[in-house]
Design an enzyme around this catalytic site. Sequence first.
Site, PDB file in Angstrom:
ATOM      1  N   HIS A  40       0.809  -1.206   0.000  1.00  0.00           N
ATOM      2  CA  HIS A  40       0.000   0.000   0.000  1.00  0.00           C
ATOM      3  C   HIS A  40       0.854   1.273   0.000  1.00  0.00           C
ATOM      4  O   HIS A  40       0.531   2.239  -0.670  1.00  0.00           O
ATOM      5  CB  HIS A  40      -0.909  -0.020   1.238  1.00  0.00           C
ATOM      6  CG  HIS A  40      -1.987   1.009   1.209  1.00  0.00           C
ATOM      7  ND1 HIS A  40      -3.221   0.760   0.662  1.00  0.00           N
ATOM      8  CD2 HIS A  40      -2.023   2.269   1.664  1.00  0.00           C
ATOM      9  CE1 HIS A  40      -3.968   1.838   0.777  1.00  0.00           C
ATOM     10  NE2 HIS A  40      -3.276   2.772   1.382  1.00  0.00           N
ATOM     11  N   HIS A  86     -10.817   3.336  -1.248  1.00  0.00           N
ATOM     12  CA  HIS A  86     -10.998   2.862   0.125  1.00  0.00           C
ATOM     13  C   HIS A  86     -11.853   1.604   0.097  1.00  0.00           C
ATOM     14  O   HIS A  86     -12.890   1.516   0.750  1.00  0.00           O
ATOM     15  CB  HIS A  86     -11.620   3.945   1.012  1.00  0.00           C
ATOM     16  CG  HIS A  86     -10.819   4.220   2.243  1.00  0.00           C
ATOM     17  ND1 HIS A  86     -11.348   4.644   3.424  1.00  0.00           N
ATOM     18  CD2 HIS A  86      -9.483   4.095   2.480  1.00  0.00           C
ATOM     19  CE1 HIS A  86     -10.392   4.792   4.317  1.00  0.00           C
ATOM     20  NE2 HIS A  86      -9.251   4.474   3.769  1.00  0.00           N
ATOM     21  N   ASP A 108      -5.389  15.022   0.912  1.00  0.00           N
ATOM     22  CA  ASP A 108      -4.342  15.036  -0.113  1.00  0.00           C
ATOM     23  C   ASP A 108      -4.401  16.339  -0.911  1.00  0.00           C
ATOM     24  O   ASP A 108      -3.372  16.934  -1.230  1.00  0.00           O
ATOM     25  CB  ASP A 108      -4.533  13.860  -1.084  1.00  0.00           C
ATOM     26  CG  ASP A 108      -3.934  12.566  -0.537  1.00  0.00           C
ATOM     27  OD1 ASP A 108      -2.981  12.635   0.249  1.00  0.00           O
ATOM     28  OD2 ASP A 108      -4.425  11.482  -0.912  1.00  0.00           O
ATOM     29  N   GLU A 302      -3.587   5.096  12.558  1.00  0.00           N
ATOM     30  CA  GLU A 302      -4.139   5.750  11.367  1.00  0.00           C
ATOM     31  C   GLU A 302      -5.332   6.645  11.716  1.00  0.00           C
ATOM     32  O   GLU A 302      -6.268   6.787  10.938  1.00  0.00           O
ATOM     33  CB  GLU A 302      -4.498   4.700  10.317  1.00  0.00           C
ATOM     34  CG  GLU A 302      -3.252   4.046   9.749  1.00  0.00           C
ATOM     35  CD  GLU A 302      -3.501   3.087   8.601  1.00  0.00           C
ATOM     36  OE1 GLU A 302      -4.653   2.908   8.197  1.00  0.00           O
ATOM     37  OE2 GLU A 302      -2.515   2.510   8.123  1.00  0.00           O
ATOM     38  N   SER A 522      -4.914  -0.051  -5.900  1.00  0.00           N
ATOM     39  CA  SER A 522      -5.454  -0.883  -4.833  1.00  0.00           C
ATOM     40  C   SER A 522      -5.365  -2.335  -5.278  1.00  0.00           C
ATOM     41  O   SER A 522      -5.995  -2.724  -6.255  1.00  0.00           O
ATOM     42  CB  SER A 522      -6.907  -0.496  -4.554  1.00  0.00           C
ATOM     43  OG  SER A 522      -7.531  -1.509  -3.792  1.00  0.00           O
TER      44      SER A 522
END
Lengths: 728, 85, 85, 233
Positions: A40, A86, A108, A302, A522
């Site tokens: 990731h 996600h 971001d 996280e 992903s």
Amino acid sequence: MLTHQDVGLSASEDQEIVQLLGRRPNELELGLFGALWSEHCSYKSSKNLLAQLPHQGQFVVQGPGGNAGVVQLSADWDIAFKIESHNHPSFVEPLQGAATGVGGILRDIVAMGARPIAIADILKFGVNEQAPALLHGVVEGIGAYGNAIGIPNVTGSLGFSAVYDANPLVNVLAVGMRRHGLQVGADGARPGSVLILIGQGTGRDGIHGASLLASRDFGAETEEMRPTVQVGDPFMGKLLMEATLAVVGKGFADAVQDLGAAGLTSSTAELAYASSVGLIVDVSKVICREQNMSPYEIMLSETQERMLLSVPKQNLASVLEVLAWYELPYAEIGRVVAGDFLRIEAGDQVLAELPTSVLVGSCPRLPVMHDVRIWDAGQPSVLEKIGLQSRWGYQVLGHPDCRNRSSVYQRYDSMIGTRTVWGPEHDVAVMHIGNGKPGLCIAVAAPARWAAYDSYAGGIGAVVAALSLVAAQGAVPLGLTDGINAGNPAKFEPYRKMADLIRGIGKAAEIFEVPVTGGNVSLHNETEGQAIWPTAAIGVVARHPNPEHPIADAPPDAGVRILALNPPANPDLGGSVLAEILGRSDRYPVLDLRAIQHSLRFLVEIIPQAETVGLLGCRAVGIGGLFFAVAKSLMTKTPMALGANLVLAGDADARFVFNEMAGQWVLFVDPEFQSFWDHVSETHGVSVVDIGWVTGSPEVVITAGRSLTWPLIDLWRAYRKGGVRDVR
Amino acid sequence: MTQFRLTFLVGLKAGILDPAGQATRNVLQHMEYQVDDVRIGKWIQVIVSAKTKDQALAIGQEMGERILSNPVMEYFEVTVQAYEQ
Amino acid sequence: MTQFRLTFLVGLKAGILDPAGQATRNVLQHMEYQVDDVRIGKWIQVIVSAKTKDQALAIGQEMGERILSNPVMEYFEVTVQAYEQ
Amino acid sequence: MNNDLSVGIVIFPGSNCDNDTIAAIFALGAKPVVLDYRLRSLPVLDRVILPGGFSYGDYLRSGALAAAAPIMDAVEKAAANGLPVLGICNGFQILCERGLLPGALLPNPSGKFICQWQTVRVANESPLFTGLHQGRILRLPIAHHEGSYRTAQGQLADLFDRGQVFLQYSDPEGQSHGLTNPNGSVANIAGVQNRNVVGLMPHPERAMATYLGSRDGADLLASWLGMGENAVC
Ligand SMILES: Nc1ncnc2c1ncn2[C@@H]1O[C@H](COP(=O)(O)OP(=O)(O)O)[C@@H](O)[C@H]1O
Ligand SMILES: [Mg+2]
């Protein structure tokens, strides 16, 4: 004692680390490697593939590598944009998973110093019993986060297939704007600056979420990782956004990095690496939400809604003033020094010290396997001459991939910010950004079925589909962002398909000269050995010539001519909705990229002067083919008073009206300008075919040999509710 | 079959961020209440038919696990009482 | 000052439509639970400092009326317990 | 035009229609004055707007936490002294939670957020809205999760008797009935007034130009500013 398996590293990677460091890492250090060398964070399987994508272009301000790509829209404004996925978190906890995904991609954009102005969501769900509940939760979560902080959802895409049953896809495109010339990123930190962590208190949320959850396949053993979900707090997200933009807008920070996957670990290591500086971080300074958190937990948490700022000492007071105004929790957690290392301390104790060139820069990448593509051009048509049945029209419009999306997009705020001229009821979004021209045109495309059999062709098709959408507005594409979703890269098939998909995207981007400025990969979208189709979500941002007056996507009146721009010479149903309905799905056809290129250029040239050539409307042909494009143009007008009479060549059949070969458009033109359009092939080198005219009776009539009629109201019912209405 | 009232209290697991509780706490503190912590959860009342009180409770337990709470981040308690309309 | 745990149960007044409860009831019935009625409200826990238990309860009553419930549509109950961390 | 008309716009943490509202007021030629929620007194103003958004994340209940913000004491006092106050969407919720307007806004019966264009009819002429006649139909967007307007038992008739119902959801011809009720509001109520205080669920600040779908919002705001219906730039 923590081992390399515990942090998701292979034995060879473990050896590599020992060799590079010249010693064994301690437990904390191993944890840091586990996070940063995870799929990731490191993109180890895909980085060499992504390197093939074209990044350069005349409008590019910032290519891949930053938090988001940036392109120049106008003399005053730059646009930052990126797609993020996600998928796994949304499957585990649909509402919070999707919400935190939106929060992450918005941070971001903010970390690039841009104010987010739009969101688009690209969703794929299964067809099993669980799917509706997942869709419901995901839509709720996306709206709950982005809209709450004032960002409209302006467009999106939704598709269904059993391959997504256990691996739904939730990709989100975020778009922001910043003043041209503002330079912000993670690469400007200078020795002497202090590190400030702002936002939410750090908790035990999602520890190792990215390195384990998102870098492994699903199965029974991932069940116990479930408590690693995070809860989003859009309220804090909004304060964080405003505070960060205020700090950055005034030039108070020399570097900004959001905290996403792997939390403090990746943000500090990446900031240090990008800026070529050393960082000293004191974990005992970090504000924690829970008691007795270990340094390991603090470094790998996280927790959402956090941002890392590097602030030159002389600006510190000004920054603290901004933070106090927004009542945002913050802590000075470290400092920037000269060097190439990340040192973690707790008070006067040194807990870890690693060279960032090793930690970030040396993760072994998987080499690209060359020439494994199994693809032969020029396959014969999937279906030979098959005629045309009226039932198919209803079946296609009622197919889950075509059906009306209002039940989804009405759950999003599409208008907040008052920039949305065209929102989700259209195929593309059109936004004005103040002071007239130019504006912004945003489109997404994720035609998954096209890539199911031949992901190279599917990758090309996805890019063409996205470019076709903005071309229908005469908008000039500035850049692309791609969300790659695939299975387990350690296995041959999924790897090969991902590689082909990326090659296809790269090929199209190169031919059409639109750079890819960022994206997301992903992997491990695979459960019990069952991988999804390799799925590319393509987002494009384009310069709109006249945002306050978008060219229509529907005809104004009866009598208007209907033309097909660039219809394929050999229409092929491969990969189409109709082929799937008929149980005959097969590989997606090969596109004539040169012809498409001519058409794209033609539209960009002609639409700004549409009036002078009698061009009244334009719509790109996509999923559901020409038939759906024409029907949509008629159904979306209220009241539904117009119809279409299409008169096709005697041997034209379902292949002509239902093929999904990207790079075709329907044009609505004023009959008075017939002579221009009759000669446009010679004058402009594009193929245009007259296929009929708009009528005053609300039905679609197709004559190709015999005649078939679809009352618009019946098509509308199929489109609204699905299901099939048979021939009367 | 008799009717019983099941009462569920559903809360976020310890350690899971509770943004609503956090914001409410801040406002209560601004209003000068001496408040240290606020957690917000759900209170669900279900009228269920069952043979016995024990059976009603068992059904409640199952409903709580299957649908009324999300085990990923929530815990719940369920109690049962007789119910007359 | 001692810490107390106030527990609030906030529900919609009788006669006020509870769409969330209804939707949940429908889902439960689809799952073939023998369910007649579902009402969904809030469960709020507040840790408060006060001199006595009675004072804590009085503070709770006030907070409930002023902010934790909306008297137009909702009723609430508050209970108090001693609290040790 | 009245460049001297100053309109306070309260920003709570989590307000998100504040910029849209400021831009709308500015476009109409009045002077927007940003008011921070921590203020304990108001400067000299001609009007106050509580804009839409998710103040305090809409946590607890929409508008409940903002209703307790420091500035609301001052707003309440000013309202009592006759200052015109307009609450839009979340601002409406805040005014109800504060008790400055009757009733409450509950979650939509669908349990879902709803964003769409909507027509509303002016149910009662209001001295606060010059030139906005009874029966006027406006096309405005709605966007909310908690927009279902309800009154306490027995209060509804009073509301109508006193002419406090300002806007009702309707069809484009002005008929109000179940099919034109997007959110289960009692009697299709989309806006209410209490003397100089008004609240509405639709967002006039988003309907300021034809290219955005409608400019009826400009008419509505202009009339509230006392600029008549045609004073729009
Ligand atoms: N998930 C979504 N979120 C927001 N808008 C969507 C979404 N899916 C579709 N839309 C909107 O609905 C429009 C019509 O969808 P359509 O083109 O028929 O299907 P597709 O989902 O394949 O794009 C899209 O152009 C887009 O603007
Ligand atoms: Mg589409």
